[in-house]
Scaffold this motif. Sequence first.
Motif, PDB file in Angstrom:
ATOM      1  N   THR A 246       0.683  -1.103   0.037  1.00  0.00           N
ATOM      2  CA  THR A 246      -0.002   0.057  -0.027  1.00  0.00           C
ATOM      3  C   THR A 246       1.046   1.175  -0.053  1.00  0.00           C
ATOM      4  O   THR A 246       0.670   2.025  -0.834  1.00  0.00           O
ATOM      5  N   SER A 249       2.599   1.698  -3.403  1.00  0.00           N
ATOM      6  CA  SER A 249       1.660   2.199  -4.540  1.00  0.00           C
ATOM      7  C   SER A 249       1.202   3.616  -4.183  1.00  0.00           C
ATOM      8  O   SER A 249       1.074   4.353  -5.362  1.00  0.00           O
ATOM      9  N   PHE A 250       1.194   4.188  -2.883  1.00  0.00           N
ATOM     10  CA  PHE A 250       1.149   5.556  -2.894  1.00  0.00           C
ATOM     11  C   PHE A 250       2.213   6.278  -3.335  1.00  0.00           C
ATOM     12  O   PHE A 250       2.038   7.538  -4.008  1.00  0.00           O
ATOM     13  N   GLN A 275       0.526  13.938  -4.094  1.00  0.00           N
ATOM     14  CA  GLN A 275       0.148  12.327  -3.478  1.00  0.00           C
ATOM     15  C   GLN A 275       1.512  12.151  -2.853  1.00  0.00           C
ATOM     16  O   GLN A 275       1.624  11.483  -1.376  1.00  0.00           O
ATOM     17  N   TYR A 276       2.918  12.245  -3.341  1.00  0.00           N
ATOM     18  CA  TYR A 276       4.106  11.727  -2.662  1.00  0.00           C
ATOM     19  C   TYR A 276       4.519  12.642  -1.611  1.00  0.00           C
ATOM     20  O   TYR A 276       5.267  12.145  -0.980  1.00  0.00           O
ATOM     21  N   THR A 280       1.247  10.798   1.089  1.00  0.00           N
ATOM     22  CA  THR A 280       1.973   9.637   1.732  1.00  0.00           C
ATOM     23  C   THR A 280       2.503   9.817   3.070  1.00  0.00           C
ATOM     24  O   THR A 280       2.482   8.950   3.857  1.00  0.00           O
ATOM     25  N   ASN A 284       1.024   7.076   5.699  1.00  0.00           N
ATOM     26  CA  ASN A 284       2.021   5.836   5.995  1.00  0.00           C
ATOM     27  C   ASN A 284       1.760   5.175   7.417  1.00  0.00           C
ATOM     28  O   ASN A 284       1.707   4.377   7.917  1.00  0.00           O
TER      29      ASN A 284
END
Length: 318
Positions: A246, A249-250, A275-276, A280, A284
């Motif tokens: 997971t 993929s993020f 997103q990153y 994320t 996390n």
Amino acid sequence: MALRNHSTITEFILLGLSVDPHIQVLLFVLFLGVYLLTIMGNLLMLLVIREDPHLHKPMYFFLSHLSFMDFCFSTAIVPKLLENLLSQSKAISVEGCLAQAFFVFDIGGTEVCLLSAMAYDRYAAICHPLLYGQIMNNQLYMQLVWSSWSLGFLDALVNIPLTMNLDFCEAKTIHHYSCELPSLFPLSCSDVSTNITVLVCSTLLHGGGTFFLIFFSYVRIVSTILSISSTTGRSKTFSTCSSHLTALSFFYGSAFLRYLLPTSGSPLELIFSMQYAVVTPLVNPLIYSLKNKEVKNALRRTLGKFLEQRTGFPSCME
């Protein structure tokens, strides 16, 4: 390394996410909440891993470094974003912009390497459980972590000094909320072909090497899981790497698409970067605490111990 004297501008303008003052206020509240949750979540993860002896394993050693990197990643980007949401000028100095680009490149490159090291750890644990202690010994997992940090730093050290030698003349508006290399190249009045070539080559080498290790690890993991006869056994084995998949993929796909696709100032670039760089680091800690029984139990024990020390009464969270 100093900037060249013939650069004719001293600052860039980060346009950010919106020019509407009302929307900017709402975005400030949103991102302030996201940033505070990110900091608290990752610091809590670091604390739990450090304090609970049940988590003193290679997998959680990797996870502690991942949490620290997410803390650093968010801190390198979000505070300046928050400042610009309340500022009229939205300016960042050329030196500050390049420093931010350096840390984004360094931390992002390190995180990609660490995620591949975590994939290899899952491969060793699932495919060779009886030999796991010998394969993933103290020396190896320490080398994997420090190699990840070194490769990320080297990647930044190759790309950022080249950018420092560019001339930035008239155009100084960055259609983004942070300074990243793909957004800087269109603003230069110098020849950036070498910079783009180095960026693409380093991204492909960095990404290709880590992707190969991840792909190899998960091919072997899937093969091992499919060879397990019971459905319960397959499900239990897969659950040990679902958190990593997971998180992978993020971060992985959005980061490489951002650095390999041509810069166009489109909303898609903002989404990839968001997103990153923002999402994320926030999710996390949630991924690894909600999907991992060992972390959930360690969190209960740590919170129980804290409450017992504060109140003097035994905690029911043990």
